[in-house]
Enzyme design. Structure first.
Site: not given
Ligand code: UDP
Length: 311
Positions: A10, A31, A56, A113, A144, A158
């Site tokens: 990307g 990707d 992913v 990100a 989003y 985590y």
């Protein structure tokens, strides 16, 4: 280090691959090429670089050790995530879960990100990292914003429960070469319109503000964060704020075109203001942007002049 970059083909992912290789690391880019493009990494010739085509949101298998994972896979422009709402939610949730699970099993550090979109249409201005945001969970942008908010929560879980060495970068509007000309974001849209001699489409009255960071500054800040001991979110962006109307004038001037704008309706939940407070990045990372807007835009305009057919 041996580093995995999800979303490595990307816009940001490919610039990160370049920087990591330049710093001497081995890099695996992953990707599914839905919004990424292989042409963004086609220039990389190093043997230390590998590309794996993979989505992913499915189990990620990497042979051998890994020292760091940078999770950058996601549609990232409003037009893209409105077209790909389910994929956007899945990559932020399931994809982040898979990438964190991989980090845990490899004992690798993990960098998420995240985005200024976690602040939504902010009621605090400028935005610092302690602000919890003003997001509409059921609006079209929610796919989003909420995916990234969930991703942040999962990353902290985590860190707290599995002791993964995690970092979260909240990325503000970024621009530069390798943006897709038709990704709908304001920078490639205005530049493409100006270069074609078309009117620049200002949404609403153009009084909404954004603060634009050049990509080399952004990836420098991200690399410093990756190498730091920080675990709490860090804003990375350029605090120089301007209205979209003023931004349109700059694009017209730099492309040598007369001011020629047309008004279109404002998208639902379009944030009215956005400007990062970067005190934390300054203090923890000794980072601040160095490329000024005109210089960065000139480089970006040159890229679109030379690559008029990038998809
Ligand atoms: N915008 C605009 N014209 C365009 C595309 C975007 O006026 O052709 C506006 C948009 O409404 C927003 C700002 O520019 O206020 C930045 O939009 P972008 O899609 O780049 O990213 P956002 O910051 O909204 O995520």
């Amino acid at each position: 280090m041996r580093v995995l970059v999800t979303g490595g083909a990307g816009f940001l992912g490919s610039h990160l691959c370049d920087l990591l290789l330049q710093k001497g690391h081995d890099v695996i880019a992953m990707d599914n090429l839905i919004t990424g493009d292989i042409s963004n990494i086609a220039h990389i010739r190093e043997e230390r670089f590998t590309f794996i085509k993979h989505d992913v949101t499915n189990y990620i298998y990497i042979d051998g050790p890994l020292d760091a994972i940078l999770h950058f896979a996601s549609p990232a422009s409003p037009v893209d995530y409105l077209e790909l709402p389910i994929q956007t939610l899945k990559v932020g949730s399931l994809g982040t879960h898979k990438a964190l699970g991989l980090a845990k099993s490899k004992n690798a550090r993990f960098l998420l990100a995240s985005t200024s979109e976690v602040y939504g249409d902010p009621k605090i201005h400028p935005q610092d990292e302690t602000y919890w945001g003003n997001v509409n969970p059921v609006g079209p942008r929610g796919v989003y914003d909420e995916a990234k908010r969930f991703a942040e929560a999962l990353t902290m879980a985590y860190h707290r429960y599995h002791h993964v060495d995690t970092k979260i970068v909240r990325i503000f509007n970024t621009y530069g070469p390798r943006m897709r000309i038709n990704d709908g974001r304001v920078v490639p849209t205005f530049i493409a319109q100006a270069l074609k001699g078309e009117s620049l489409t200002i949404f609403g009255d153009g009084s909404q503000t954004r603060s634009f960071c050049y990509v080399s500054d952004l990836v420098d800040g991200i690399y410093r964060l990756l190498m730091s001991d920080a675990h709490d979110p860090v804003n990375i962006g350029n605090p120089k704020e301007m209205t979209i109307k003023a931004f349109a004038s700059v694009i017209c001037r730099l492309t040598g075109k007369p001011d020629n704008i047309v008004s279109q309706p404002l998208p639902v939940d379009d944030p009215k203001v956005r400007q990062p407070n970067i005190d934390r990045a300054r203090a923890l990372l000794s980072w601040e942007p160095v490329v000024d807007l005109e210089e960065g835009l000139k480089r970006t305009i040159d890229y679109f002049r030379e690559n008029p057919h990038v998809r």
